[in-house]
Design a protein around this motif. Structure first.
Motif, PDB file in Angstrom:
ATOM      1  N   ARG A 195       0.847  -1.192   0.000  1.00 32.53           N
ATOM      2  CA  ARG A 195       0.000   0.000   0.000  1.00 32.53           C
ATOM      3  C   ARG A 195       0.885   1.246   0.000  1.00 32.53           C
ATOM      4  NH1 ARG A 195      -2.625  -3.800   3.050  1.00 32.53           N
ATOM      5  NH2 ARG A 195      -4.871  -4.053   2.639  1.00 32.53           N
TER       6      ARG A 195
ATOM      7  N   ASP B 232      -0.702   8.712   1.506  1.00 34.88           N
ATOM      8  CA  ASP B 232      -0.334  10.109   1.679  1.00 34.88           C
ATOM      9  C   ASP B 232      -0.060  10.290   3.168  1.00 34.88           C
ATOM     10  OD1 ASP B 232      -0.901  12.927   2.506  1.00 34.88           O
ATOM     11  OD2 ASP B 232      -1.102  13.200   0.356  1.00 34.88           O
TER      12      ASP B 232
ATOM     13  N   ILE C 113      -3.378   5.668  -1.488  1.00 32.82           N
ATOM     14  CA  ILE C 113      -3.345   6.008  -2.914  1.00 32.82           C
ATOM     15  C   ILE C 113      -3.226   4.744  -3.744  1.00 32.82           C
ATOM     16  CG2 ILE C 113      -2.150   7.380  -4.674  1.00 32.82           C
ATOM     17  CD1 ILE C 113      -0.996   9.062  -2.407  1.00 32.82           C
ATOM     18  N   VAL C 114      -2.472   3.774  -3.237  1.00 34.97           N
ATOM     19  CA  VAL C 114      -2.366   2.443  -3.844  1.00 34.97           C
ATOM     20  C   VAL C 114      -2.723   1.444  -2.751  1.00 34.97           C
ATOM     21  CG1 VAL C 114      -0.823   0.719  -4.870  1.00 34.97           C
ATOM     22  CG2 VAL C 114      -0.609   3.134  -5.515  1.00 34.97           C
TER      23      VAL C 114
ATOM     24  N   SER D 214      -3.591   5.911 -12.503  1.00 39.20           N
ATOM     25  CA  SER D 214      -4.174   4.727 -11.867  1.00 39.20           C
ATOM     26  C   SER D 214      -3.292   4.158 -10.767  1.00 39.20           C
ATOM     27  CB  SER D 214      -4.452   3.646 -12.914  1.00 39.20           C
ATOM     28  OG  SER D 214      -3.258   3.231 -13.548  1.00 39.20           O
ATOM     29  N   GLY D 215      -2.053   4.648 -10.640  1.00 38.46           N
ATOM     30  CA  GLY D 215      -1.168   4.192  -9.575  1.00 38.46           C
ATOM     31  C   GLY D 215      -0.052   3.283 -10.031  1.00 38.46           C
ATOM     32  N   LYS D 216       0.088   3.067 -11.339  1.00 38.63           N
ATOM     33  CA  LYS D 216       1.102   2.122 -11.848  1.00 38.63           C
ATOM     34  C   LYS D 216       2.514   2.581 -11.488  1.00 38.63           C
ATOM     35  CE  LYS D 216       0.029   2.518 -16.215  1.00 38.63           C
ATOM     36  NZ  LYS D 216      -0.828   3.707 -16.095  1.00 38.63           N
TER      37      LYS D 216
ATOM     38  N   LEU E  61       3.455   4.777  -9.204  1.00 38.52           N
ATOM     39  CA  LEU E  61       3.640   4.809  -7.754  1.00 38.52           C
ATOM     40  C   LEU E  61       3.990   3.427  -7.225  1.00 38.52           C
ATOM     41  CD1 LEU E  61       0.824   7.133  -6.348  1.00 38.52           C
ATOM     42  CD2 LEU E  61       3.284   7.517  -6.289  1.00 38.52           C
ATOM     43  N   LEU E  62       3.354   2.418  -7.783  1.00 40.75           N
ATOM     44  CA  LEU E  62       3.648   1.046  -7.380  1.00 40.75           C
ATOM     45  C   LEU E  62       5.105   0.706  -7.680  1.00 40.75           C
ATOM     46  CD1 LEU E  62       2.716  -1.686  -6.350  1.00 40.75           C
ATOM     47  CD2 LEU E  62       1.842  -2.201  -8.629  1.00 40.75           C
TER      48      LEU E  62
ATOM     49  N   ASP F  42      -7.626   3.531 -10.156  1.00 39.09           N
ATOM     50  CA  ASP F  42      -7.745   4.272  -8.894  1.00 39.09           C
ATOM     51  C   ASP F  42      -6.930   3.640  -7.770  1.00 39.09           C
ATOM     52  OD1 ASP F  42      -9.468   6.077 -10.118  1.00 39.09           O
ATOM     53  OD2 ASP F  42     -11.248   4.921  -9.580  1.00 39.09           O
ATOM     54  N   GLY F  43      -5.737   3.133  -8.111  1.00 35.36           N
ATOM     55  CA  GLY F  43      -4.835   2.625  -7.098  1.00 35.36           C
ATOM     56  C   GLY F  43      -5.016   1.164  -6.723  1.00 35.36           C
TER      57      GLY F  43
END
Length: 469
Positions: free
Chosen positions: A12, A15, A22-23, A44-46, A48-49, A224-225
């Motif tokens: 996960r 913030d 967020i993910v 979509s969070g790619k 960030l992952l 959306d994460g």
């Protein structure tokens, strides 16, 4: 010990200030020599992952979960613990390869540096290894060039060689085909397949459905994460379960229906008569003649370096031809020929709000603010976005603001230079549809540069094909 080279459990991203996820709860794994593609729209969070896996999350974000790389188990919250793996076990091929390359260093030195500083080879051995790497990809001639002297596809391959020169066994690639033509996309695909054949585990982040399909392996679709659907690539792409995944696949240009016939085009807006253009000793094109009429959509196609952008700039009067002439219709104002750029962020001052960007255009041309609200509504842009900076809206929203600014000037022709190549399929389809609808309503002609034959087939009445010389 896990059979997978990369194993992510319960990952996960939060913030830190608000505590908002967020993910959320991602579970994924990639075997040595295997591939997992993260597919999804922008935001979509790619990425960030991927940053959470690498340990490069920005300040203000925190991760939790367990990440296992090559049998080594890490607490996701402990970002520095994974930094010692960079280059040695984990390599990242970034979204913008030019930003990963030193503009002051020649290609050969950039690759040799990794061999020397990360792998610990001598300077001479590093240089020989770098030359061998370039030779294997057929890029011997690029060894002495600087990053600004090579194409996007070549920059992507140089970044690939530099990032995994020390023998990393996990390759994370972020949007590797963004903005590339079909030929260059094929080269990137071949490069990733070669990495797999060498036993590397590949985690590919993309919104390019073609690439996801061609790579095969496993696919995880993010929205959306969250991962909303995951499984074998062939099966998931053939029989998606989630409604969003079906919409994503339907928005891929290959699935678009052909554009229906439109009413007869109007008068000639501009004509190009036997134009030629060269830069230095290189001739981009010669003997090109074409007429552009009001109300029609004309696609300009061709591989990278064929002169598509140059041709449009000649039509706009931003460049002069070496031979031939460009004639624009008389009686049109200076603002009748407008350009929509490939990268919308480059078309806005980063420190000014979008409201200020539009007000400046209106003030410059003596126009009233009254026209803004209905135009924003037609482009599905909320007025609350006006007080944000360009960096605070999505790529699709920013490109629509760029379109709004162009339409305020009531152009006779819009030169749209790859206006959606950096957008995900759903946003790309929506943005192009809005561009064409707005142009049709005003009777404006559109000269659309695109790398994709599918888009040209679907939206244009005719094509101008340029071939690299």
């Amino acid at each position: 010990m896990s059979e997978f080279f990369l194993d992510v459990a319960g990952l996960r991203v939060f913030d830190a200030a608000s505590g908002k996820a967020i993910v959320g709860g991602v579970e994924l794994c990639v075997a040595a020599g295997g591939v997992l593609t993260l597919l999804g729209e922008s935001g979509s969070g790619k990425s960030l992952l991927a940053q959470a896996i690498m340990g490069t999350l920005a300040p203000g974000l925190r991760a939790e979960g367990v990440i296992t790389i090559g049998g080594q188990r890490f607490d996701a919250a402990d970002q520095p613990s994974r930094q010692r793996l960079w280059g040695r076990e984990v390599a990242l091929l970034p979204q913008e390869p030019w930003l990963a390359l030193d503009p002051t260093m020649r290609v050969l030195h950039q690759i040799a540096e990794t061999h020397e500083l990360v792998a610990g080879r001598s300077a001479g051995a590093s240089r020989e290894a770098a030359l061998r790497d370039l030779r294997q990809l057929g890029m011997d001639d690029a060894a002495r060039l600087y990053p600004h002297q090579i194409s996007g596809g070549m920059a992507q391959r140089v970044a690939f060689l530099a990032t995994h020169a020390a023998g990393a066994r996990l390759l994370i690639v972020d949007e590797p085909t963004k903005g590339l033509d079909s030929g260059k996309r094929g080269e990137i695909l071949a490069m990733l397949r070669a990495a797999q054949a060498e036993g590397m585990a590949v985690l590919c982040i993309t919104h390019d459905v073609w690439l996801a399909r061609a790579l095969g392996g496993e696919i995880a679709v993010m929205l959306d994460g969250f991962v909303i659907e995951q499984g074998n690539a062939a099966q998931l792409l053939a029989q998606p379960v989630h409604a969003y995944v079906r919409a994503l696949l339907a928005a891929d240009p290959a699935a678009w229906p052909a554009r229906p016939a439109v009413r007869a085009p109007g008068e000639i807006i501009a004509s190009v008569e036997k134009v030629a253009k060269s830069f230095g000793k290189r001739c981009l094109f010669s003997g090109i003649s074409v007429e552009i009429r009001r109300g029609e959509v004309v696609a300009v196609t061709g591989e990278s370096g064929a002169g598509k952008t140059t041709f449009g700039n000649l039509l706009l009067g931003l460049l002069r031809p070496d031979a031939g002439k460009v004639v624009r219709a008389t009686g049109l104002p200076r603002t009748a020929f407008q350009k929509l750029y490939q990268d919308p962020a480059a078309a806005f001052a980063p420190g000014l709000s979008l409201r200020t960007a539009l007000r400046d255009v209106l003030a410059l041309h003596g126009l009233r603010w009254d026209a803004v609200a209905p135009l924003l509504a037609r482009l599905r842009l909320g007025e609350q976005l006006l007080d944000r900076l360009p960096s605070q809206v999505s790529g699709g929203e920013l490109q629509r603001f760029a379109l709004a600014r162009v339409l305020l000037l009531k152009p006779a022709l819009i030169f749209a230079d790859e206006p959606t190549s950096r957008l995900d399929p759903i946003t790309q389809q929506e943005t192009l549809s809005l561009l064409l609808e707005a142009a049709a309503d005003s009777g404006c002609a559109v000269l659309l540069v695109t790398h994709y034959a599918e888009i040209a087939r679907a939206v244009a009445q005719r094509q101008i094909s340029l071939q690299a010389q």
